[in-house]
Scaffold this active site. Structure first.
Site, PDB file in Angstrom:
ATOM      1  N   GLY A  95       0.255   1.608 -11.987  1.00 15.03           N
ATOM      2  CA  GLY A  95      -0.262   1.763 -13.346  1.00 15.03           C
ATOM      3  C   GLY A  95      -0.588   0.442 -14.032  1.00 15.03           C
ATOM      4  O   GLY A  95      -0.799   0.395 -15.238  1.00 15.03           O
ATOM      5  N   GLU A 134       4.971   1.929  -2.446  1.00 20.39           N
ATOM      6  CA  GLU A 134       4.386   1.702  -3.763  1.00 20.39           C
ATOM      7  C   GLU A 134       5.062   0.498  -4.415  1.00 20.39           C
ATOM      8  O   GLU A 134       6.136   0.645  -5.024  1.00 20.39           O
ATOM      9  CB  GLU A 134       4.602   2.929  -4.644  1.00 20.39           C
ATOM     10  CG  GLU A 134       3.992   4.200  -4.102  1.00 20.39           C
ATOM     11  CD  GLU A 134       3.673   5.182  -5.215  1.00 20.39           C
ATOM     12  OE1 GLU A 134       2.510   5.541  -5.348  1.00 20.39           O
ATOM     13  OE2 GLU A 134       4.582   5.549  -5.966  1.00 20.39           O
TER      14      GLU A 134
HETATM   15  C1  PEP Z   1       1.901   6.378  -8.684  1.00 23.56           C
HETATM   16  O1  PEP Z   1       2.393   6.702  -9.726  1.00 23.56           O
HETATM   17  O2  PEP Z   1       2.378   6.837  -7.646  1.00 23.56           O
HETATM   18  C2  PEP Z   1       0.779   5.445  -8.701  1.00 23.56           C
HETATM   19  C3  PEP Z   1       0.484   4.848  -7.583  1.00 23.56           C
HETATM   20  O3  PEP Z   1       0.126   5.255  -9.897  1.00 23.56           O
HETATM   21  P1  PEP Z   1      -1.233   4.422 -10.131  1.00 23.56           P
HETATM   22  O4  PEP Z   1      -2.203   4.863  -9.078  1.00 23.56           O
HETATM   23  O5  PEP Z   1      -1.680   4.808 -11.506  1.00 23.56           O
HETATM   24  O6  PEP Z   1      -0.884   2.987 -10.014  1.00 23.56           O
END
Ligand code: PEP
Length: 252
Positions: free
Chosen positions: A174, A168
């Site tokens: 977000g 990520e």
């Molecule tokens: C997360 O919090 O793991 C995430 C990927 O959030 P988002 O999809 O909102 O970017």
């Protein structure tokens, strides 16, 4: 050829009352009874046991969003692996960038938490990812390898057999910005190669690596079609039954 069952996980973060959580999982239960992917939702601690109860007998599993590494004791505000197991969870997210950013999580605490999860047969979803400054400074490989090796310190591939890693990029969480498919695939390959070098090729080939960071209906297909992307960890888009279901159904 190694086949990895795709995993679509929804991280609800600090959202949804118990009533809202139950309404969401009831909708998911009926929408997703026939999907090819494994589905997991991660509600708040307060909704965990009710959500798990509601999902019994379904194809949707439950994850906690974090845990503390001690089993029991005077640790006000903390929730441990045995308590999470008792509430009905199968998975636990560990090392999410919001925990690292707002709650002082480090690779050392991540490692303790992974050990605690494994001790109680909870499957860890280890989150790793670089910040924008680290990407711009050409530090992606270094940061990811540090987070993976320190997070998995002193653990064997036998202990880690069901481990899931979520890549990520912090700058994509977000924010509405998504890594391009090429950027995501490149980093997933880097993680898989590193796992192969640290453990074995066989373990690396079995390991599910999820992508997370502003995954939505509009971009999920091209990300999930990539060879080394084995599913998604989804924040914002997992809060809406139709959107999350559409993403899960897009898994070919
Ligand atoms: C997360 O919090 O793991 C995430 C990927 O959030 P988002 O999809 O909102 O970017």
């Amino acid at each position: 050829m190694q086949t990895r069952t795709p995993l679509i996980a929804g991280n609800w973060k600090m959202q949804k009352t118990i009533g809202e959580a139950l309404a969401l999982v009831n909708a998911l239960r009926s929408n997703l009874s026939n999907v090819k992917a494994e589905i997991v939702v991660a509600p708040t601690y307060t909704a965990l046991s009710k959500v798990a109860e509601c999902l019994q007998g379904s194809n949707i599993g439950v994850a906690a969003q974090d845990l503390f590494w001690e089993d029991f004791g005077a640790y006000t505000g903390a929730i441990s692996a045995p308590l999470i197991k008792d509430a009905g969870a199968k998975y636990v997210i560990i090392g999410h960038s919001e925990r690292r950013q707002f709650f002082g999580e480090t690779d050392v605490t991540v490692n303790k938490k992974i050990k605690a999860a494994l001790k109680h047969q909870l499957i860890p979803i280890l989150c790793v990812g670089e910040t924008l400054a680290e990407r711009e400074g050409n530090l992606v490989q270094q940061i990811i390898e540090e987070q993976v090796s320190r997070g998995l310190y002193q653990l064997t591939q036998v202990e880690l057999k069901d481990l899931v890693i979520a890549y990520e990029p912090v700058w994509a969480i977000g924010t509405g910005k998504t890594a391009t498919p090429a950027q995501a695939e490149e980093t997933h390959v880097l993680i898989r190669n590193f796992i192969a070098a640290q453990f074995s090729q066989e373990f690396a080939d079995r390991l599910r690596i999820l992508y997370g960071g502003s995954v939505k209906v509009a971009n999920c297909k091209e990300l999930l079609a990539l060879k080394n992307i084995d599913g998604a960890l989804i924040g914002g888009a997992s809060l809406n039954a139709e959107e999350f279901s559409a993403i899960a159904k897009s898994v070919a």
